[in-house]
Design a protein around this motif. Structure first.
Motif, PDB file in Angstrom:
ATOM      1  N   ILE A 180       0.848  -1.190   0.000  1.00  0.00           N
ATOM      2  CA  ILE A 180       0.000   0.000   0.000  1.00  0.00           C
ATOM      3  C   ILE A 180       0.895   1.256   0.000  1.00  0.00           C
ATOM      4  O   ILE A 180       1.875   1.332   0.737  1.00  0.00           O
ATOM      5  CB  ILE A 180      -0.960  -0.015   1.211  1.00  0.00           C
ATOM      6  N   GLN A 181       0.553   2.188  -0.846  1.00  0.00           N
ATOM      7  CA  GLN A 181       1.321   3.425  -0.914  1.00  0.00           C
ATOM      8  C   GLN A 181       0.950   4.321   0.268  1.00  0.00           C
ATOM      9  O   GLN A 181      -0.223   4.486   0.578  1.00  0.00           O
ATOM     10  CB  GLN A 181       0.996   4.120  -2.252  1.00  0.00           C
ATOM     11  N   ASN A 182       1.963   4.875   0.955  1.00  0.00           N
ATOM     12  CA  ASN A 182       1.743   5.879   1.999  1.00  0.00           C
ATOM     13  C   ASN A 182       0.916   5.326   3.165  1.00  0.00           C
ATOM     14  O   ASN A 182      -0.122   5.865   3.534  1.00  0.00           O
ATOM     15  CB  ASN A 182       1.067   7.115   1.371  1.00  0.00           C
ATOM     16  N   VAL A 183       1.394   4.264   3.733  1.00  0.00           N
ATOM     17  CA  VAL A 183       0.637   3.534   4.757  1.00  0.00           C
ATOM     18  C   VAL A 183       0.206   4.428   5.927  1.00  0.00           C
ATOM     19  O   VAL A 183      -0.875   4.258   6.496  1.00  0.00           O
ATOM     20  CB  VAL A 183       1.459   2.316   5.254  1.00  0.00           C
ATOM     21  N   ASN A 184       1.041   5.405   6.261  1.00  0.00           N
ATOM     22  CA  ASN A 184       0.736   6.223   7.441  1.00  0.00           C
ATOM     23  C   ASN A 184      -0.423   7.186   7.240  1.00  0.00           C
ATOM     24  O   ASN A 184      -0.853   7.839   8.183  1.00  0.00           O
ATOM     25  CB  ASN A 184       1.981   6.976   7.900  1.00  0.00           C
ATOM     26  N   ALA A 185      -0.906   7.267   6.008  1.00  0.00           N
ATOM     27  CA  ALA A 185      -2.041   8.155   5.760  1.00  0.00           C
ATOM     28  C   ALA A 185      -3.348   7.521   6.242  1.00  0.00           C
ATOM     29  O   ALA A 185      -4.376   8.178   6.301  1.00  0.00           O
ATOM     30  CB  ALA A 185      -2.129   8.452   4.270  1.00  0.00           C
ATOM     31  N   TYR A 186      -3.315   6.251   6.581  1.00  0.00           N
ATOM     32  CA  TYR A 186      -4.541   5.533   6.960  1.00  0.00           C
ATOM     33  C   TYR A 186      -4.682   5.451   8.476  1.00  0.00           C
ATOM     34  O   TYR A 186      -3.723   5.699   9.220  1.00  0.00           O
ATOM     35  CB  TYR A 186      -4.505   4.114   6.368  1.00  0.00           C
ATOM     36  N   GLU A 187      -5.869   5.053   8.906  1.00  0.00           N
ATOM     37  CA  GLU A 187      -6.067   4.779  10.325  1.00  0.00           C
ATOM     38  C   GLU A 187      -5.317   3.485  10.624  1.00  0.00           C
ATOM     39  O   GLU A 187      -5.582   2.441  10.008  1.00  0.00           O
ATOM     40  CB  GLU A 187      -7.566   4.599  10.602  1.00  0.00           C
ATOM     41  N   THR A 188      -4.354   3.580  11.510  1.00  0.00           N
ATOM     42  CA  THR A 188      -3.569   2.374  11.796  1.00  0.00           C
ATOM     43  C   THR A 188      -3.595   2.090  13.287  1.00  0.00           C
ATOM     44  O   THR A 188      -3.867   2.967  14.104  1.00  0.00           O
ATOM     45  CB  THR A 188      -2.088   2.531  11.367  1.00  0.00           C
ATOM     46  N   ALA A 223       9.222  -3.334   2.789  1.00  0.00           N
ATOM     47  CA  ALA A 223       7.938  -3.418   3.480  1.00  0.00           C
ATOM     48  C   ALA A 223       7.011  -4.384   2.737  1.00  0.00           C
ATOM     49  O   ALA A 223       7.142  -4.586   1.529  1.00  0.00           O
ATOM     50  CB  ALA A 223       7.308  -2.037   3.549  1.00  0.00           C
ATOM     51  N   PHE A 224       6.065  -4.955   3.461  1.00  0.00           N
ATOM     52  CA  PHE A 224       5.090  -5.863   2.839  1.00  0.00           C
ATOM     53  C   PHE A 224       3.819  -5.879   3.673  1.00  0.00           C
ATOM     54  O   PHE A 224       3.829  -5.505   4.843  1.00  0.00           O
ATOM     55  CB  PHE A 224       5.667  -7.281   2.686  1.00  0.00           C
ATOM     56  N   ASN A 225       2.731  -6.288   3.036  1.00  0.00           N
ATOM     57  CA  ASN A 225       1.462  -6.332   3.771  1.00  0.00           C
ATOM     58  C   ASN A 225       0.567  -7.461   3.300  1.00  0.00           C
ATOM     59  O   ASN A 225       0.658  -7.924   2.171  1.00  0.00           O
ATOM     60  CB  ASN A 225       0.722  -4.984   3.698  1.00  0.00           C
ATOM     61  N   PHE A 226      -0.267  -7.904   4.214  1.00  0.00           N
ATOM     62  CA  PHE A 226      -1.225  -8.972   3.932  1.00  0.00           C
ATOM     63  C   PHE A 226      -2.627  -8.438   4.219  1.00  0.00           C
ATOM     64  O   PHE A 226      -2.804  -7.624   5.123  1.00  0.00           O
ATOM     65  CB  PHE A 226      -1.002 -10.169   4.866  1.00  0.00           C
ATOM     66  N   ASP A 227      -3.602  -8.937   3.474  1.00  0.00           N
ATOM     67  CA  ASP A 227      -4.992  -8.652   3.815  1.00  0.00           C
ATOM     68  C   ASP A 227      -5.446  -9.743   4.779  1.00  0.00           C
ATOM     69  O   ASP A 227      -5.649 -10.887   4.380  1.00  0.00           O
ATOM     70  CB  ASP A 227      -5.849  -8.682   2.545  1.00  0.00           C
ATOM     71  N   CYS A 236     -15.105  -2.419   5.809  1.00  0.00           N
ATOM     72  CA  CYS A 236     -13.689  -2.102   5.585  1.00  0.00           C
ATOM     73  C   CYS A 236     -12.839  -3.358   5.705  1.00  0.00           C
ATOM     74  O   CYS A 236     -13.331  -4.438   6.033  1.00  0.00           O
ATOM     75  CB  CYS A 236     -13.231  -1.036   6.557  1.00  0.00           C
ATOM     76  N   ARG A 237     -11.572  -3.208   5.397  1.00  0.00           N
ATOM     77  CA  ARG A 237     -10.657  -4.354   5.409  1.00  0.00           C
ATOM     78  C   ARG A 237      -9.458  -4.016   6.290  1.00  0.00           C
ATOM     79  O   ARG A 237      -9.157  -2.850   6.533  1.00  0.00           O
ATOM     80  CB  ARG A 237     -10.163  -4.646   3.997  1.00  0.00           C
ATOM     81  N   THR A 238      -8.759  -5.037   6.697  1.00  0.00           N
ATOM     82  CA  THR A 238      -7.594  -4.829   7.554  1.00  0.00           C
ATOM     83  C   THR A 238      -6.350  -5.429   6.912  1.00  0.00           C
ATOM     84  O   THR A 238      -6.335  -6.607   6.566  1.00  0.00           O
ATOM     85  CB  THR A 238      -7.814  -5.492   8.928  1.00  0.00           C
ATOM     86  N   LEU A 239      -5.348  -4.590   6.774  1.00  0.00           N
ATOM     87  CA  LEU A 239      -4.059  -5.077   6.288  1.00  0.00           C
ATOM     88  C   LEU A 239      -3.121  -5.209   7.485  1.00  0.00           C
ATOM     89  O   LEU A 239      -3.178  -4.398   8.411  1.00  0.00           O
ATOM     90  CB  LEU A 239      -3.439  -4.099   5.281  1.00  0.00           C
ATOM     91  N   LEU A 240      -2.277  -6.208   7.432  1.00  0.00           N
ATOM     92  CA  LEU A 240      -1.221  -6.348   8.432  1.00  0.00           C
ATOM     93  C   LEU A 240       0.069  -5.954   7.716  1.00  0.00           C
ATOM     94  O   LEU A 240       0.443  -6.578   6.720  1.00  0.00           O
ATOM     95  CB  LEU A 240      -1.163  -7.799   8.932  1.00  0.00           C
ATOM     96  N   TYR A 241       0.695  -4.902   8.243  1.00  0.00           N
ATOM     97  CA  TYR A 241       1.823  -4.275   7.540  1.00  0.00           C
ATOM     98  C   TYR A 241       3.103  -4.423   8.354  1.00  0.00           C
ATOM     99  O   TYR A 241       3.114  -4.176   9.565  1.00  0.00           O
ATOM    100  CB  TYR A 241       1.483  -2.790   7.359  1.00  0.00           C
ATOM    101  N   PHE A 242       4.176  -4.816   7.692  1.00  0.00           N
ATOM    102  CA  PHE A 242       5.503  -4.890   8.319  1.00  0.00           C
ATOM    103  C   PHE A 242       6.436  -3.946   7.566  1.00  0.00           C
ATOM    104  O   PHE A 242       6.585  -4.062   6.342  1.00  0.00           O
ATOM    105  CB  PHE A 242       6.076  -6.308   8.216  1.00  0.00           C
ATOM    106  N   LYS A 291      -6.393   0.086   8.548  1.00  0.00           N
ATOM    107  CA  LYS A 291      -7.810  -0.021   8.179  1.00  0.00           C
ATOM    108  C   LYS A 291      -8.016   0.697   6.845  1.00  0.00           C
ATOM    109  O   LYS A 291      -7.701   1.886   6.719  1.00  0.00           O
ATOM    110  CB  LYS A 291      -8.652   0.643   9.269  1.00  0.00           C
ATOM    111  N   VAL A 292      -8.501  -0.042   5.856  1.00  0.00           N
ATOM    112  CA  VAL A 292      -8.756   0.570   4.547  1.00  0.00           C
ATOM    113  C   VAL A 292     -10.197   0.292   4.148  1.00  0.00           C
ATOM    114  O   VAL A 292     -10.782  -0.707   4.586  1.00  0.00           O
ATOM    115  CB  VAL A 292      -7.805   0.000   3.447  1.00  0.00           C
TER     116      VAL A 292
END
Ligand code: GCB
Length: 596
Positions: free
Chosen positions: A20-28, A146-150, A115-121, A196-197
């Motif tokens: 995901i681009q710009n992960v910090n722009a989302y509710e995390t 970095a990588f992420n899973f839904d 909404c959906r939840t990504l797990l981001y490292f 949260k996306v």
């Protein structure tokens, strides 16, 4: 606590999504903090006694149900470690450890349909498997991307558990390969978060200034974006409030949009080290909006010059490892980034080489805010398994992931794809392929590789490398004064038969802070100081020199550097010590940069 969804299904066992681009722009929801860990020297938690993956592994997080049950591990009774971190500096038993460690974290969640939840490292070094509530979320290879899973479909209402198996054993076919001159810090080394996306979100977007003739009255900003589903008809909007610039586009069947925003040249402040201007941008798809900070600049070459915003610039740089400013250990915070970059600025730098792998995102973002240009690279270092297709695929993936995370950063001007690689037809095929691919990934930046001097005779250093045909900037490392006599420096001539800009991507030598003596005595600050005096004088004579990134800002940990009382497992080529004390050579470079 984060609200989560249960709507989407992805194929079992691999819930990996494009980054995901710009992960910090989302509710995390941060999953940083205390994680239980189990050191698993023989990978008992993953393989059975025939070395076959076992269904009864630690990822089940099993608990005895009856008194007679046999379960020979217990995460909850195991110690905890602060994440993000490297295990080497967190547990003294693990200082030299290379192998598998299991981590466990529990968190609360409430499923939500919309909404959906990504797990981001942010990064895990090196090979990691991830399970959520006992089910496999995915697998990732490569220690610095970095990588992420839904994980939406894996979550349950209430307490959830993430288990991560991390293995940092070195192998010849890996990237980096078996040997490298830095510490093989293992663990979950960067942030972990739940993101949260909305069910439709902007998976990726790119905003950059197009090149234009010097006197153009109108400037064009290229805008492309991709949503997370191949669906047409979604409204995507880009809006720069300060510029009063807005565009609305509708996704095509690939879920993509492609547009151009026009702005009066006189209204647009360009990003530069002197004026690191960033514009807030709001980006929305359907009803959800995120924001970013975007800078506008162009970067190109003209003959032997590098042009930033159409004007020649000399890159006053320094190389940096992604280590904490005080002592060893992986750097992973904005404070770490700020301290390291402030030292670089004090040196007079407008440029940093983030060696030898992608650094944490805040390093790049903080450099952008501070007006520091960046060279970012992947760990194709020394002798990679050139003929192994999986090694190539791995390097390509790491390149893709590096670019995916940072392609909106105005300060990143060079992607470098290799360091000090030995010449051979196999290497040329590998690196040539990678370089061509890099240009297709991003044709708005410069490509380079840090090479070696190829031939030296009668004080003529030659630089011939087939790979220079593929790069925009010719870069090479040279160690006159350290691996070669410093007295050679004044006599040295250079043959660089390319009409391309040249960067000396490394030079330097070691000194132990506080150790004084004559300029001929190894490891003294005076030796290093003299080396910098001789080298900078020599560099002034290189035709077409467009910049340099001496080796290195700070002493860094390396298992190859064993000399007791001097190195003690630190490479001492830093201009500041591992504790942040400035050595004499720091001031030589600073003074030289004042003349540039
Ligand atoms: C190099 C490598 C760098 C080493 C350095 C050294 O050429 O690129 O990773 O740390 O030399 O200190 O020898």
């Amino acid at each position: 606590m984060l609200s989560v969804s249960v709507v989407f299904t992805v194929s079992a066992g691999d819930f990996t999504l494009p980054l995901i681009q710009n992960v910090n722009a989302y509710e995390t929801c941060s999953l940083n903090g205390d994680w239980n860990y189990i050191v698993d020297v023989q990978e008992e938690g993953y393989y059975d006694y025939r070395m076959k993956p076992t269904a009864w592994g630690f990822f089940r997080n099993a608990k005895p149900q009856k008194p007679e049950d046999l379960i020979e591990y217990d995460f909850d009774k195991s110690p905890t470690m602060k994440i993000p971190s490297d295990w080497n500096t967190q547990d003294e038993r693990l200082f030299f450890y290379e192998g598998t460690v299991w981590f466990k974290k529990s968190f609360l969640a409430v499923p939500m349909k919309e909404c959906r939840t990504l797990l981001y490292f942010g990064a895990v070094n090196y090979d990691c498997h991830v399970w959520v509530n006992g089910k496999k979320a995915g697998h990732h290879v490569g220690g610095f991307t970095a990588f992420n899973f839904d994980i939406s479909d894996l979550l349950i209402d209430g307490e959830n558990t993430v288990i991560v198996k991390v293995d940092n054993k070195r192998h010849a076919e890996d990237v980096p390969t078996q040997i490298f001159d830095w510490w093989n810090y293992g663990g979950i080394t960067r942030d972990v978060k739940l993101v949260k996306v909305d069910s439709v979100y902007l998976e990726d977007y790119d905003l950059h200034l197009k090149k234009a003739a010097n006197k153009s009255k109108v400037r064009e900003i290229a805008f492309t974006a991709r949503i997370n589903t191949k669906e047409s008809g979604h409204k995507v909007e880009v809006y720069f409030p300060e510029l009063k610039l807005k565009q609305q586009l509708i996704t095509d069947a690939q879920g993509q949009v492609n547009g151009t925003l026009k702005v009066a040249a006189k209204k647009l402040q360009l990003w530069s080290p002197e004026n690191p201007k960033l514009y807030r941008v709001d980006l929305s798809v359907d009803i959800s909006t995120i924001s970013d900070e975007i800078g506008f600049r162009t970067i190109e070459t003209r003959g032997k010059q590098i042009l930033l915003n159409g004007k020649p610039i000399f890159l006053k740089g320094i190389s940096i490892h992604n280590e904490k400013p005080n002592g060893g250990g992986r750097a992973n915070s904005v404070e770490d980034a700020h301290t390291l970059l402030s030292w670089a600025q004090e040196l007079g730098c407008n440029f940093v080489r983030l060696a030898h792998y992608p650094h944490h995102e805040e390093m790049v973002r903080e450099a952008e805010r501070m007006g520091i240009l960046v060279w970012s690279e992947i760990p194709v270092y020394w002798t990679i398994a050139w003929t192994n297709p999986q090694t190539f695929a791995n390097a390509k993936q790491q390149l893709t992931d590096m670019v995916a995370r940072d392609h909106n950063r105005a300060n990143v001007i060079i992607w470098s794809i290799a360091n000090e690689t030995p010449h051979s037809a196999e290497r040329d095929k590998f690196l040539g392929g990678l370089a061509k691919y890099a240009h297709t990934l991003d044709n708005t930046r410069l490509i380079s590789m840090a090479m070696e001097v190829t031939g030296a005779s009668n004080y003529v250093n030659r630089l011939n490398d087939n790979m220079n045909e593929y790069v925009d900037v010719v870069s090479f490392n040279q160690y006159i004064g350290w691996y070669r006599d410093v007295n050679d420096a004044p006599k040295m001539k250079w043959e660089i038969p390319y009409n391309k800009p040249v960067i000396i991507s490394e030079f330097g030598g070691g000194a132990r802070y506080g150790f004084h003596g004559s300029k001929n005595q190894r490891w003294t600050e005076e030796f290093q100081e003299n080396l910098y005096i001789e080298n900078t004088a020599m560099l002034d004579k290189i035709d077409g020199l467009a910049g340099t990134t001496p080796w290195i800002l700070k002493d860094f940990r390396s298992p190859r550097r064993v000399l007791p009382g001097v190195q003690d497992y630190y490479n001492r080529k830093g201009l500041v010590s591992d504790k942040g004390e400035k050595k004499k050579a720091f001031f030589v470079l600073k003074k030289w940069y004042e003349t540039k």
